[in-house]
Design a protein around this motif. Structure first.
Motif, PDB file in Angstrom:
ATOM      1  N   ALA A 129      28.429  48.519  46.024  1.00  0.00           N
ATOM      2  CA  ALA A 129      27.419  49.510  47.001  1.00  0.00           C
ATOM      3  C   ALA A 129      27.683  50.918  47.838  1.00  0.00           C
ATOM      4  N   SER A 130      28.688  51.172  47.728  1.00  0.00           N
ATOM      5  CA  SER A 130      29.367  52.163  47.465  1.00  0.00           C
ATOM      6  C   SER A 130      29.672  52.806  46.401  1.00  0.00           C
ATOM      7  N   GLY A 131      29.876  52.356  45.405  1.00  0.00           N
ATOM      8  CA  GLY A 131      30.197  53.238  43.884  1.00  0.00           C
ATOM      9  C   GLY A 131      31.498  53.168  43.238  1.00  0.00           C
ATOM     10  N   THR A 132      32.425  52.281  44.227  1.00  0.00           N
ATOM     11  CA  THR A 132      33.592  52.845  43.613  1.00  0.00           C
ATOM     12  C   THR A 132      34.256  50.615  43.137  1.00  0.00           C
ATOM     13  N   ALA A 133      33.445  50.263  42.304  1.00  0.00           N
ATOM     14  CA  ALA A 133      33.162  49.184  42.247  1.00  0.00           C
ATOM     15  C   ALA A 133      34.007  49.355  40.882  1.00  0.00           C
ATOM     16  N   THR A 134      35.329  48.343  40.595  1.00  0.00           N
ATOM     17  CA  THR A 134      35.894  48.079  39.631  1.00  0.00           C
ATOM     18  C   THR A 134      35.482  47.102  38.524  1.00  0.00           C
ATOM     19  N   GLU A 135      35.462  47.077  36.943  1.00  0.00           N
ATOM     20  CA  GLU A 135      34.903  46.397  36.251  1.00  0.00           C
ATOM     21  C   GLU A 135      34.970  44.861  36.479  1.00  0.00           C
ATOM     22  N   SER A 136      36.396  44.371  37.185  1.00  0.00           N
ATOM     23  CA  SER A 136      36.108  43.156  37.591  1.00  0.00           C
ATOM     24  C   SER A 136      36.044  42.870  38.071  1.00  0.00           C
ATOM     25  N   GLN A 137      35.417  43.424  39.283  1.00  0.00           N
ATOM     26  CA  GLN A 137      34.301  43.555  40.753  1.00  0.00           C
ATOM     27  C   GLN A 137      33.032  43.245  39.947  1.00  0.00           C
ATOM     28  N   ILE A 138      33.247  43.985  39.286  1.00  0.00           N
ATOM     29  CA  ILE A 138      31.339  43.930  38.249  1.00  0.00           C
ATOM     30  C   ILE A 138      30.770  42.932  37.969  1.00  0.00           C
ATOM     31  N   GLU A 139      32.117  42.203  36.745  1.00  0.00           N
ATOM     32  CA  GLU A 139      31.837  41.458  36.310  1.00  0.00           C
ATOM     33  C   GLU A 139      32.252  40.136  37.195  1.00  0.00           C
ATOM     34  N   PHE A 140      32.496  40.730  38.771  1.00  0.00           N
ATOM     35  CA  PHE A 140      32.584  39.132  39.430  1.00  0.00           C
ATOM     36  C   PHE A 140      31.219  38.819  40.117  1.00  0.00           C
ATOM     37  N   LEU A 141      30.774  39.901  40.241  1.00  0.00           N
ATOM     38  CA  LEU A 141      29.098  39.926  40.913  1.00  0.00           C
ATOM     39  C   LEU A 141      28.171  39.132  39.812  1.00  0.00           C
ATOM     40  N   ASN A 142      28.262  39.764  38.525  1.00  0.00           N
ATOM     41  CA  ASN A 142      27.794  39.093  37.627  1.00  0.00           C
ATOM     42  C   ASN A 142      27.893  37.846  37.849  1.00  0.00           C
ATOM     43  N   ARG A 143      29.099  37.054  37.597  1.00  0.00           N
ATOM     44  CA  ARG A 143      28.947  35.743  37.487  1.00  0.00           C
ATOM     45  C   ARG A 143      28.237  35.040  38.277  1.00  0.00           C
ATOM     46  N   GLU A 144      28.824  35.616  40.004  1.00  0.00           N
ATOM     47  CA  GLU A 144      28.024  35.103  41.249  1.00  0.00           C
ATOM     48  C   GLU A 144      27.025  35.570  40.902  1.00  0.00           C
ATOM     49  N   LYS A 145      25.392  35.911  40.379  1.00  0.00           N
ATOM     50  CA  LYS A 145      24.493  35.884  40.033  1.00  0.00           C
ATOM     51  C   LYS A 145      23.773  34.767  39.164  1.00  0.00           C
ATOM     52  N   GLU A 146      24.515  34.854  37.837  1.00  0.00           N
ATOM     53  CA  GLU A 146      24.542  33.730  37.165  1.00  0.00           C
ATOM     54  C   GLU A 146      24.116  32.591  37.686  1.00  0.00           C
TER      55      GLU A 146
END
Length: 267
Positions: A129-146
């Protein structure tokens, strides 16, 4: 031969006569005023004493040892039986306590892992939300959505799935339904269901198809490279290397001999 009267059997009387003296009877009179019970007890003790006088010391030792051995055996057997029951009780208690402790620790571990997962998800969402997410955090969020999508699809499929009663009813009356409506109805319904499932799987399998396509392209490139290397090696074996061609080049430049008449035209 005639027998005389003196040889005949003579019968004599065995009844006591008045002149016969009675045989003396040896009696051991007890103390005066002794009751019959006391007399029996005294005589029995005297008989036991006379019998014990005939037993040796070794036999007496064996008899006493047998008594003590019997007592020791009884004590050992009772002790072993008691220890067996005690050990069984301790084993059952330890097993139950271990199972309870294991379940407790497992529940604590799952709760801890769930808390860590929730904290990591919250941190990743905050960073995104703040725009400071790392690649691992983005991948983690994508896995959670899936994962959430898969869970939602599974729940919807479970809700739409017929119950046991309906499955049994459909199985019982499936033949009758085919006879009444025909095989085309079932085929069309099966085709429509397959098409619906295919449309749902298109979105989910798009990324998988891209990955599979990339893997196939890489595999084809590796196969082409290996094939070209194999052809080059085969050509090299057919023609030979530079050292193999040293002698063959000189021989190719020499003129060919003309047979047995070549000496006539030779200079």
């Amino acid at each position: 031969m005639a027998r005389s009267a003196s040889d005949a059997t003579r019968f004599t009387s065995t009844t006591p006569h008045a002149a016969t003296k009675p045989k003396p009877v040896s009696r051991n009179p007890g103390p005066p005023g002794e009751t019959p019970h006391q007399r029996v007890k005294r005589l029995r003790a005297a008989a036991d004493k006379a019998r014990d006088a005939q037993i040796s010391t070794f036999d007496k030792f064996l008899l006493r040892g047998r008594v003590w051995a019997d007592k020791a055996h009884r004590f050992t057997a009772i002790s072993l039986i008691g220890l067996t029951f005690i050990a069984g009780g301790v084993t059952v208690y330890a097993l139950g306590d271990m199972m309870v402790y294991n379940r407790k620790k497992r529940a604590e571990f799952y709760a801890e892992q769930k808390f860590k997962y929730a904290m990591a998800l919250e941190n990743a969402q905050t960073a995104a939300a703040s725009g400071t997410a790392t690649e691992s955090q983005i991948e983690f969020l994508n896995r959670e959505k899936e994962r959430e999508q898969k869970v939602k699809i599974a729940e919807e499929a479970k809700k739409k799935a017929p119950g046991a009663w309906k499955k049994g009813k459909d199985w019982l009356f499936s033949g009758l339904k085919k006879e009444e409506e025909g095989d085309d109805v079932g085929t069309s319904e099966r085709r429509l269901g397959y098409e619906a499932l295919s449309e749902e799987d298109d979105n989910l399998g798009e990324r998988e198809s891209d990955v599979l396509r990339a893997i196939e392209e890489k595999k084809m490139a590796i196969q082409n490279k290996a094939k070209s290397a194999f052809e080059a090696e085969k050509e090299r074996q057919r023609n030979g290397g530079p050292l193999d061609r040293i002698g063959t080049d000189g021989e190719e430049q020499k003129p060919k001999s003309g047979g047995w008449t070549s000496f006539m035209i030779r200079k």
